[in-house]
Every structure is written in C-alpha cells, then in structure tokens.
Design a protein around this motif. Sequence first.
Motif, mmCIF file in Angstrom:
data_model
loop_
_atom_site.group_PDB
_atom_site.id
_atom_site.type_symbol
_atom_site.label_atom_id
_atom_site.label_comp_id
_atom_site.label_asym_id
_atom_site.label_seq_id
_atom_site.Cartn_x
_atom_site.Cartn_y
_atom_site.Cartn_z
ATOM 1 N N GLY A 11 -49.233 -8.210 9.369
ATOM 2 C CA GLY A 11 -49.605 -7.101 9.676
ATOM 3 C C GLY A 11 -50.634 -6.186 9.232
ATOM 4 O O GLY A 11 -50.895 -5.309 8.775
ATOM 5 N N ALA A 12 -52.083 -6.707 9.142
ATOM 6 C CA ALA A 12 -53.262 -6.220 8.407
ATOM 7 C C ALA A 12 -54.343 -6.033 9.132
ATOM 8 O O ALA A 12 -55.984 -6.289 8.608
ATOM 9 N N SER A 13 -54.764 -6.148 11.001
ATOM 10 C CA SER A 13 -55.619 -6.251 11.997
ATOM 11 C C SER A 13 -56.766 -4.430 11.524
ATOM 12 O O SER A 13 -57.460 -4.888 12.328
ATOM 13 N N GLN A 14 -55.561 -3.462 11.736
ATOM 14 C CA GLN A 14 -55.739 -2.338 11.491
ATOM 15 C C GLN A 14 -54.879 -1.859 11.077
ATOM 16 O O GLN A 14 -54.236 -1.993 10.117
ATOM 17 N N GLY A 15 -55.598 -0.476 10.994
ATOM 18 C CA GLY A 15 -54.956 0.351 9.853
ATOM 19 C C GLY A 15 -54.484 0.302 8.488
ATOM 20 O O GLY A 15 -55.222 0.525 7.265
ATOM 21 N N ILE A 16 -53.129 0.627 8.605
ATOM 22 C CA ILE A 16 -52.804 0.542 6.242
ATOM 23 C C ILE A 16 -53.145 -0.739 6.109
ATOM 24 O O ILE A 16 -53.625 -0.846 5.251
ATOM 25 N N GLN A 22 -58.436 -4.696 2.053
ATOM 26 C CA GLN A 22 -59.935 -4.155 1.564
ATOM 27 C C GLN A 22 -60.110 -3.863 0.489
ATOM 28 O O GLN A 22 -60.462 -4.218 -0.432
ATOM 29 N N GLN A 23 -58.617 -3.040 0.068
ATOM 30 C CA GLN A 23 -58.074 -2.765 -1.464
ATOM 31 C C GLN A 23 -57.951 -3.622 -2.735
ATOM 32 O O GLN A 23 -58.717 -4.358 -3.580
ATOM 33 N N LEU A 24 -57.333 -4.982 -1.780
ATOM 34 C CA LEU A 24 -56.739 -5.882 -3.029
ATOM 35 C C LEU A 24 -58.137 -6.732 -2.752
ATOM 36 O O LEU A 24 -58.427 -7.135 -4.212
ATOM 37 N N LEU A 25 -59.096 -7.009 -2.018
ATOM 38 C CA LEU A 25 -60.100 -7.634 -2.480
ATOM 39 C C LEU A 25 -61.444 -7.307 -3.754
ATOM 40 O O LEU A 25 -61.725 -8.054 -3.812
ATOM 41 N N GLN A 26 -60.880 -6.289 -3.802
ATOM 42 C CA GLN A 26 -62.245 -5.928 -4.323
ATOM 43 C C GLN A 26 -61.207 -5.432 -6.039
ATOM 44 O O GLN A 26 -62.386 -5.195 -6.756
ATOM 45 N N GLN A 27 -60.161 -5.233 -5.509
ATOM 46 C CA GLN A 27 -59.363 -6.017 -6.575
ATOM 47 C C GLN A 27 -59.669 -7.351 -7.467
ATOM 48 O O GLN A 27 -59.276 -7.798 -8.160
ATOM 49 N N GLY A 28 -59.890 -8.274 -6.164
ATOM 50 C CA GLY A 28 -60.499 -9.690 -6.839
ATOM 51 C C GLY A 28 -59.246 -10.340 -6.519
ATOM 52 O O GLY A 28 -58.523 -11.954 -7.157
ATOM 53 N N ALA A 41 -62.640 -7.563 12.083
ATOM 54 C CA ALA A 41 -63.846 -7.647 11.914
ATOM 55 C C ALA A 41 -63.843 -8.153 10.970
ATOM 56 O O ALA A 41 -65.396 -8.976 10.432
ATOM 57 N N VAL A 42 -63.074 -7.756 9.456
ATOM 58 C CA VAL A 42 -63.554 -7.907 8.282
ATOM 59 C C VAL A 42 -62.733 -9.630 7.696
ATOM 60 O O VAL A 42 -62.233 -9.965 8.355
ATOM 61 N N GLN A 43 -64.167 -9.754 6.885
ATOM 62 C CA GLN A 43 -64.469 -11.158 6.479
ATOM 63 C C GLN A 43 -64.555 -11.319 5.281
ATOM 64 O O GLN A 43 -65.236 -10.624 5.008
ATOM 65 N N HIS A 44 -64.443 -12.509 4.248
ATOM 66 C CA HIS A 44 -64.401 -12.696 3.111
ATOM 67 C C HIS A 44 -63.951 -13.462 2.037
ATOM 68 O O HIS A 44 -63.459 -14.381 3.120
ATOM 69 N N GLU A 45 -64.855 -14.530 1.389
ATOM 70 C CA GLU A 45 -64.672 -15.389 0.792
ATOM 71 C C GLU A 45 -63.167 -15.777 0.310
ATOM 72 O O GLU A 45 -62.788 -17.024 0.609
ATOM 73 N N ARG A 46 -62.346 -14.374 -0.067
ATOM 74 C CA ARG A 46 -61.432 -14.872 -0.320
ATOM 75 C C ARG A 46 -59.937 -14.568 1.377
ATOM 76 O O ARG A 46 -59.394 -14.163 -0.300
ATOM 77 N N GLN A 195 -56.478 6.354 1.745
ATOM 78 C CA GLN A 195 -56.003 6.747 0.730
ATOM 79 C C GLN A 195 -54.595 6.216 0.299
ATOM 80 O O GLN A 195 -53.636 6.322 -0.997
ATOM 81 N N SER A 196 -53.688 5.952 1.343
ATOM 82 C CA SER A 196 -52.011 5.204 0.962
ATOM 83 C C SER A 196 -52.426 4.225 1.060
ATOM 84 O O SER A 196 -51.794 3.696 0.162
ATOM 85 N N ALA A 197 -53.053 2.820 0.844
ATOM 86 C CA ALA A 197 -53.682 1.637 0.637
ATOM 87 C C ALA A 197 -54.214 1.590 -0.762
ATOM 88 O O ALA A 197 -53.297 0.840 -1.539
ATOM 89 N N SER A 198 -54.053 2.543 -1.573
ATOM 90 C CA SER A 198 -55.005 2.439 -2.780
ATOM 91 C C SER A 198 -53.500 2.798 -3.478
ATOM 92 O O SER A 198 -53.356 2.337 -4.234
#
Length: 225
Positions: A11-16, A22-28, A41-46, A195-198
Amino acid sequence: MNPHQRALIIGASQGIGLAVVQQLLQQGWEVCATWRSTRAAVQHERLRWLPLDITDAEQRKQLLQQLNGEHFDAVLINAGMLGPREQVLRDADEAVLSQLFLTNAVAPVRTAERLLPLLRDERSVMALTTSQLASLTENPQATLPFYAASKAALNMLSRALAGQMAAQGTTLLSLHPGWVKTAMGGEGADITAEQSASGLVTQLQRFRGQGGHHFIDYRGQTLAW
C-alpha cells in the motif's frame, strides 16, 4: 552478499506508504512496494513496484508467486479506508461496513500471515498500520466509531498473528502513524506524511530483534490496548 537492507511496503502508491518508501530509499534500503489502483510516479534503481489489492485473494496469490524466494528485513502493511460518513449504526450501509472491516482488519492480517515466511531472520519486523482510535483507553469518546472498531479488530487479529511469529522469534508492530495530512486525514491533520514516515521508519529499525507484539505510535510511544 547484498549490502542493503530490504523492505516490502504494502500500500505505497501515495500518502504515508509512498513517504515511507522514499525515506527507506534515502537511507539506502532496497524496497519492493505495491500499488492498488494508481501507479506511483516515484522510480528508483533500488525500488520495485508490484500490483496488489489486498482484498483480492487471487492478487495476494500472485504477489506471493512473484516474491517466491525473496526475503525482507522489514514488512509494512499500510492499508485502510475511513468508512461510511454515517456514524450511527442504524444508518450505515451494511455492504460499506463489510468492506471497511475486510479492508482494515481481515485482509491486512491475511496478507501478513502469508508473508511471514519471507521475513529474513529473528531480527526481522512485521508491521501493520493501525490507529490510536482503536484503543478503548485512548479513544474514550468513540471518535469515528466504525473506523475505530475496524482498527480494534485489526489489533486483535494481529495479536493472534503474534503467536505464530513468536515461534520465529520475529517482531510484530501495530503502528499508529499519527493524524496525517493525506487524502484520508485531511489538511487539518497534525503532521505531514513525511513526518509520519520518518517516525515509522525509525520504529521499524528500533524494534529489530526485540520480539513480541508492540502497539506504538510513530514517535515510539506505547499506546494502551
């Protein structure tokens, strides 16, 4: 050996859910995430996207087939709907109430149960987003009673799931994300999805290896059942 921790976000296509991705990707982290009706719309190699409506048994089966042989350090099941506008039981549509409890309580735990074999080891965490409103203690005025009741049902079904997880030594979290500025929470809510996701990601990492079943909010504060 893969140097990245791996997470599955349902359940990750929007909101929380999307903010958690995005938070997890930023942390590797490496992330596998699902969308129900709207592709993100978000895409990433990981980042790998898969379709899933958790209330659909065939789609749950297909997801398991696609994930066969994979393992995750953290699984977050983020599913929910607000339910009917009517807050008096005699006025509420029975079909809407049935869909509410299926979406908010039954389907998430059914999904979690099937995903247990994908937890990597004893330090892995399974988490389900619930609500502070589910607690009789935390919600003495029965605010949004139908939504709250569906999340209370989620908590109880999760508690039954905790027994299965104890044999694995893994950790189960019932996570209250806060009152969040999303399509469901509205613009008058207390915090942003970011903020919630963090906070949610922090708890996924903090409780690794602790075992047991914990009802907490995004700040890590214990909530009364």
